[in-house]
Scaffold this active site. Structure first.
Site, PDB file in Angstrom:
ATOM      1  N   ASP A  28       3.286  -1.353  -1.795  1.00 43.46           N
ATOM      2  CA  ASP A  28       2.482  -1.348  -0.563  1.00 43.46           C
ATOM      3  C   ASP A  28       0.982  -1.480  -0.873  1.00 43.46           C
ATOM      4  OD1 ASP A  28       2.043  -1.220   2.132  1.00 43.46           O
ATOM      5  OD2 ASP A  28       2.248   0.950   2.287  1.00 43.46           O
TER       6      ASP A  28
ATOM      7  N   HIS B  92      -0.887 -10.631  -0.751  1.00 34.26           N
ATOM      8  CA  HIS B  92       0.539 -10.798  -1.082  1.00 34.26           C
ATOM      9  C   HIS B  92       0.697 -11.661  -2.350  1.00 34.26           C
ATOM     10  CE1 HIS B  92       1.604  -8.748   2.540  1.00 34.26           C
ATOM     11  NE2 HIS B  92       1.220  -9.704   3.360  1.00 34.26           N
TER      12      HIS B  92
ATOM     13  N   SER C  99      10.581  -5.237   4.514  1.00 38.77           N
ATOM     14  CA  SER C  99      11.443  -4.256   5.188  1.00 38.77           C
ATOM     15  C   SER C  99      12.032  -4.857   6.462  1.00 38.77           C
ATOM     16  CB  SER C  99      10.648  -2.998   5.541  1.00 38.77           C
ATOM     17  OG  SER C  99       9.863  -3.222   6.703  1.00 38.77           O
TER      18      SER C  99
ATOM     19  N   LEU D 208      17.647  -6.510 -18.019  1.00 35.30           N
ATOM     20  CA  LEU D 208      17.221  -5.796 -16.801  1.00 35.30           C
ATOM     21  C   LEU D 208      17.885  -6.391 -15.551  1.00 35.30           C
ATOM     22  CD1 LEU D 208      15.028  -3.861 -15.417  1.00 35.30           C
ATOM     23  CD2 LEU D 208      13.648  -5.942 -15.209  1.00 35.30           C
TER      24      LEU D 208
HETATM   25  C1  IPE Z   1       6.916  -0.810   3.433  1.00 33.94           C
HETATM   26  O1  IPE Z   1       5.555  -1.012   3.660  1.00 33.94           O
HETATM   27  C2  IPE Z   1       7.602  -2.114   3.181  1.00 33.94           C
HETATM   28  C3  IPE Z   1       7.282  -2.795   1.933  1.00 33.94           C
HETATM   29  C4  IPE Z   1       6.464  -2.362   1.019  1.00 33.94           C
HETATM   30  C5  IPE Z   1       7.974  -4.035   1.711  1.00 33.94           C
HETATM   31  P1  IPE Z   1       4.954  -1.116   5.127  1.00 33.94           P
HETATM   32  O2  IPE Z   1       3.522  -1.375   4.969  1.00 33.94           O
HETATM   33  O3  IPE Z   1       5.727  -2.078   5.939  1.00 33.94           O
HETATM   34  O4  IPE Z   1       5.239   0.338   5.688  1.00 33.94           O
HETATM   35  P2  IPE Z   1       4.513   1.151   6.841  1.00 33.94           P
HETATM   36  O5  IPE Z   1       4.482   0.282   8.054  1.00 33.94           O
HETATM   37  O6  IPE Z   1       3.131   1.474   6.368  1.00 33.94           O
HETATM   38  O7  IPE Z   1       5.345   2.376   7.007  1.00 33.94           O
HETATM   39  C1  IPE Z   2       3.097  -4.503   1.330  1.00 33.86           C
HETATM   40  O1  IPE Z   2       1.755  -4.647   1.650  1.00 33.86           O
HETATM   41  C2  IPE Z   2       3.836  -5.820   1.383  1.00 33.86           C
HETATM   42  C3  IPE Z   2       4.718  -5.970   2.548  1.00 33.86           C
HETATM   43  C4  IPE Z   2       5.005  -5.023   3.396  1.00 33.86           C
HETATM   44  C5  IPE Z   2       5.312  -7.278   2.745  1.00 33.86           C
HETATM   45  P1  IPE Z   2       1.230  -4.548   3.148  1.00 33.86           P
HETATM   46  O2  IPE Z   2       1.193  -5.909   3.745  1.00 33.86           O
HETATM   47  O3  IPE Z   2       1.997  -3.541   3.908  1.00 33.86           O
HETATM   48  O4  IPE Z   2      -0.245  -4.031   2.908  1.00 33.86           O
HETATM   49  P2  IPE Z   2      -1.060  -2.973   3.770  1.00 33.86           P
HETATM   50  O5  IPE Z   2      -0.216  -1.754   3.897  1.00 33.86           O
HETATM   51  O6  IPE Z   2      -1.326  -3.615   5.088  1.00 33.86           O
HETATM   52  O7  IPE Z   2      -2.301  -2.745   2.979  1.00 33.86           O
HETATM   53 MG    MG Z   3       1.769  -1.564   4.184  1.00 36.96          MG
END
Ligand code: IPE
Ligand code: IPE
Ligand code: MG
Length: 242
Positions: free
Chosen positions: A12, A29, A57, A123
């Site tokens: 995240d 990303h 997710s 792995l």
């Molecule tokens: C969780 O992160 C999903 C992934 C890292 C793929 P999110 O950024 O979507 O989660 P929330 O919304 O902060 O809970």
């Molecule tokens: C995690 O990074 C990657 C995905 C959920 C696809 P985020 O896109 O959630 O990044 P933040 O949480 O907005 O910084």
């Molecule tokens: Mg996030």
């Protein structure tokens, strides 16, 4: 050093990494993919058996259609680009989640990549895409019900072991260590059943900045955990009858 057999990571903070630099979220990303490469390589070298990465997710489809489309594209490009290298490093690939949401070309590439790497023995890299822990338990319950209707199992077979055979991580070792980057202290519907006795490690580091040193810190912390699994070590009794 005691290495976890199975590490799972909620990757995240890509968006915040980009915003801090006034860049579009997709750049975060893209940088995140680089961190994935680093972590896969390091886990392979440490003889970790399974690395499960939360890439998308079941709730992430609710983001803007622009971001979702770009994420699908990035997933496709990364899959195509990395297969050769993963094969060279003997990595087996498994993709879990409801892939029916993904464009047909992504689904096809995902199937092909998994087939190409299926016989590797190093792995196991598990990518959770359009995955939700609740979805996983529901799809396992559906398969269990179908098996019962067909007469393949009876209600007595629905034990913890019997039921877990239908979960996405059925053939992988238990998750020893769950890591979440970016400072959020929640599970966001990632693995639910599978983290029953995992050790949790949270770091403020944003995913694109997560590197081998960060991974080592998490493993170091794991090494200081006293994993009791509900039991207790026998303690000496100092009470003596007079
Ligand atoms: C969780 O992160 C999903 C992934 C890292 C793929 P999110 O950024 O979507 O989660 P929330 O919304 O902060 O809970
Ligand atoms: C995690 O990074 C990657 C995905 C959920 C696809 P985020 O896109 O959630 O990044 P933040 O949480 O907005 O910084
Ligand atoms: Mg996030």
């Amino acid at each position: 050093m005691n290495f976890p057999k199975h590490i799972a990571i909620i990757m995240d903070g890509n968006g915040r990494w980009a915003s801090k630099r006034s860049l579009p979220r997709i750049v975060g990303h893209q940088q995140g993919v680089k961190a994935v490469r680093t972590v896969v390589k390091a886990c392979g070298a440490m003889c970790v058996q399974t690395l499960t990465l939360f890439a998308f997710s079941s709730e992430n489809k609710n983001r803007s259609s622009d971001e979702v489309t770009l994420l699908f594209k990035l997933f496709l490009t990364a899959l195509k680009q990395e297969v050769k290298k993963l094969n060279k490093h003997n990595v087996r690939l498994k993709i879990i989640g409801d892939l029916s949401l993904f464009p047909k070309n992504v689904q096809k590439t995902a199937i092909e990549a998994q087939a190409q790497l299926a016989n590797n023995t190093g792995l196991t890299l598990v990518i959770a895409a359009n995955y939700g822990g609740q979805w996983d338990i529901a799809q396992a319950a559906k398969q269990t019900a179908e098996a019962a209707i067909k007469g393949d199992i009876s209600p007595e077979d629905i034990t913890i072991e019997g039921f877990s055979k239908y979960l996405s991580l059925a053939n992988e070792p238990a998750v020893d260590l769950l890591i979440r980057s970016s400072g959020e202290l929640r599970i966001s519907n990632f693995l639910l059943w599978d983290v029953a006795y995992s050790e949790f490690y949270f770091t403020d580091t944003l995913w694109p900045d997560f590197d081998e040193a960060e991974l080592n810190k998490a493993i170091e912390s794991f090494n200081h955990r006293d994993r009791r699994f509900g039991a207790r070590k026998e303690t000496q009794c100092y009470y003596q009858e007079s």
